[in-house]
Design an enzyme around this catalytic site. Structure first.
Site: not given
Ligand code: AGP
Length: 609
Positions: A2, A27, A604, A74, A100-101, A485, A481, A488, A504
């Site tokens: 948010c 956000r 984000k 969000w 926000n929250g 990516k 990672e 996502e 396995h």
């Molecule tokens: C990364 O591509 C993601 N969007 C997500 O996993 C992110 O890294 C995670 O939410 C942690 O965020 P932060 O590093 O701001 O704590």
């Protein structure tokens, strides 16, 4: 999670609010809205979907007024819809609130304080507007204070009142908020990028502070009504660093910014063959106390932690465990003064990581934070903070923050090792030399020729439903990672597997329709990974090998496609190995027509647990 904005001043609020929301759309982007006080009273407009939907609804920007608030959402409570979009109004339409929250006790509030009230939305936020109306007795600030006695949760709130149109009131508990100091105008936002085109002067709002903004001044008070003297910070970033700068997407821009980000995270931290941090200095005694390290983080930052484990164990000889923050705090980890907890977070505001940090401190553990955001909750609450200096990362998919997190960990590991004496001067010099060479080597990976090769590979993946990534040791940490990516942003199901573990059970899933990306950079496990590649090839998988250029010949013999990385110290190489995986995810998502910077269902920074 948010985005909230507020404006009060001499100019029309609407364009300023919309511009601010655009900067904060990363956000949350399932709905948005604004509320403005002007000649026609308090007017709101809201719309489900992206900000563009709201802009389309606004009749040629005719809502006039020089005070207003805005929100991009969000969803937590209630699905994305016009009705659930913020701002929320009080029943008499005289108060508007953006939030926000989470208000954790909103159901109890409805029952105990607002029985008989009719609500227009399914949100937790709407109770705040109703409470303000209930408590208002001619003093907006007093109504806010009474409301704060009642609500529980983690939040940032911005409120306006038609009866007192000369002020905005804002307050926070945990969720981030920053004030922009202007000339005859003032601003509120959940993050700095929304302020940059108006002012670089800002005030970070702390937990439990209440801010009163008029066009001329900002007053910040504590819970008891005492005025607090706050520092005005000058933001070092320029407005352009939060713009796309000619790139199609922020993610691509941020991938390309990596050589520069590498220079920044290294800058001033290698002096005369040793690692030094301006942020803190640790003593031999302090380090000797720490018998165990926990690295706690979420998502991409957690993946950076997996590399960190190998760094701290190898260089500093300290046993290290890595855990996702949302699990860590609920399993009663063994924490005491002999434990170091390393929290890693790009945003510095991820709720699960903040909660883990607090748990660690409550048990007497020392906390070191690695974060990108100055003055964030995690930076403020940790004992020591190491900044990434990567510049704003706007795309939901983290790239430059991840690679700079890795560099920060290598620096920290080398720093521990040099203090503890667990590394020879020669090896330390080799590692520091390899780190210093990273910007140049990363630049090679962004050459037109390399990007062309990635595009060809991405075209081949555009119709794929499932894909495997394999690797061993540090390569395995990196493919985790790479898979995140790809999932996502392209919505292709991808799994990252320790290459030796496939046989396995998971090998059953390998067919000619399941491409495999094998990362095969670590020399110590090279032969073994090659055997695992042969196993998947024998099951007809199309294999892409990502390996160092010295293995070109063998790679060409056993795989369908190859991406070759410049030679680098094997221990440091993961920082480079991830770049082709970021690029594969990006170009595959691009070819599939996905919204790269705003993938579905995500935001984000995740400020709810
Ligand atoms: C990364 O591509 C993601 N969007 C997500 O996993 C992110 O890294 C995670 O939410 C942690 O965020 P932060 O590093 O701001 O704590």
């Amino acid at each position: 999670m948010c985005g909230i904005v507020g404006y009060i001043g001499k100019n029309q609020a609407l364009p300023i609010l919309l511009e601010g929301l655009k900067k904060l759309e990363y956000r949350g982007y399932d709905s948005s809205g604004i509320a403005i006080i002007g000649p026609e009273g308090l007017t709101t407009e809201k719309s489900v979907g992206k900000l563009a939907n709201l802009e389309q609804k606004l009749p040629s920007r005719t809502i006039t007024g020089t005070i207003g608030i805005g929100h991009t959402r969000w969803a937590t409570h209630g699905r994305p819809s016009d009705a659930n979009a913020h701002p929320h109004l009080s029943p008499n339409g005289r108060f508007a609130v953006v939030h926000n929250g989470i208000v954790e006790n909103y159901l109890q509030i409805k029952e105990h304080y607002l029985a008989g009230h009719t609500f227009c939305s399914e949100t937790d936020t709407e109770v705040i507007a109703h409470l303000l109306e209930k408590f208002y007795d001619g003093d907006f600030e007093d109504a806010v204070r009474q409301m704060l006695q009642v609500v529980r949760g983690a939040f940032a709130l911005v409120m306006i009142c038609l009866e007192e149109p000369d002020k905005i009131i804002a307050c926070r508990k945990d969720s981030p908020m920053v004030l922009g100091v202007g000339d005859g105008e003032n601003f509120i936002a959940s993050d700095v990028p929304a302020l940059l085109s108006h002012t670089r002067q800002c005030i970070y709002v702390e937990k439990d502070e209440i801010c009163l903004l008029t066009a001329e001044k900002i007053i910040i008070k504590d819970q008891n009504g005492n005025i607090i003297d706050k520092t005005v910070h000058t933001i070092a970033w320029d407005a352009e660093s939060a713009e796309k700068d000619g790139y199609d997407d922020f993610m691509l821009k941020e991938i390309y910014e990596q050589p520069q980000a590498f220079r920044k995270v290294l800058s001033g931290r290698i002096e005369q063959g040793k690692v030094a941090f301006s942020e803190f200095e640790l003593t031999e005694n302090e380090l000797a106390k720490w018998r165990k390290i926990y690295i706690v983080a979420c998502g991409t930052a957690y993946h950076a932690g997996l590399v960190g484990k190998m760094i701290f164990e190898k260089l500093a000889h300290i046993p290290t465990e890595v855990e996702v923050a949302s699990e860590f705090r609920y399993r009663e980890p063994m924490l005491n003064e002999e434990t170091l907890v390393l929290v890693i977070s790009q945003s510095g505001e991820t709720a699960d990581t903040v909660a883990a940090l607090r748990e660690a401190k409550a048990h007497g553990a020392k906390v070191i934070a690695i974060t990108n955001v100055l003055g964030s909750a995690i930076a403020r609450e940790s004992d020591y903070t190491l900044y990434l200096w990567a510049g704003p990362e706007i795309s939901v998919a983290s790239t430059k923050a991840y690679t700079t997190m890795l560099i920060a960990e290598y620096l920290l590991g080398a720093y521990f090792a040099q203090i503890k004496g667990t590394i020879t001067n020669e090896r330390l010099a080799e590692i520091l030399h390899a780190l210093a060479q990273l910007p140049e080597k990363a630049q090679q990976l962004l050459s037109n020729d390399f990007i062309q090769q990635i595009n060809t590979i991405a075209e081949g993946y555009q119709k794929v439903h499932n894909l495997f990534f394999i690797g061993r040791g540090l390569d395995w940490a990196i493919v985790l990672e790479g898979a995140l990516k790809l999932k996502e942003i392209s919505y292709i199901h991808a799994e990252a597997y320790a290459a030796g573990e496939l046989k396995h059970g998971t090998l059953a899933l390998i067919t000619d329709e399941t491409p495999v990306i094998a990362l095969c950079v670590q020399e110590s496990t090279y032969e073994k990974t090659i055997s695992n590649i042969k196993e998947v090839k024998a099951r007809d998988a199309q294999v892409l090998i990502v390996t160092s250029e010295n293995h070109q010949q063998e790679a060409a013999q056993i795989s369908d496609a190859q991406l070759l990385l410049p030679l680098a110290d094997n221990f440091i190489a993961p920082i480079l190995s991830v770049i082709p995986l970021q690029l594969i995810a990006y170009y595959t998502a691009k070819i599939r027509g996905c919204n790269i910077d705003q993938p579905r269902n995500l935001a984000k920074s995740v400020t709810v647990e």
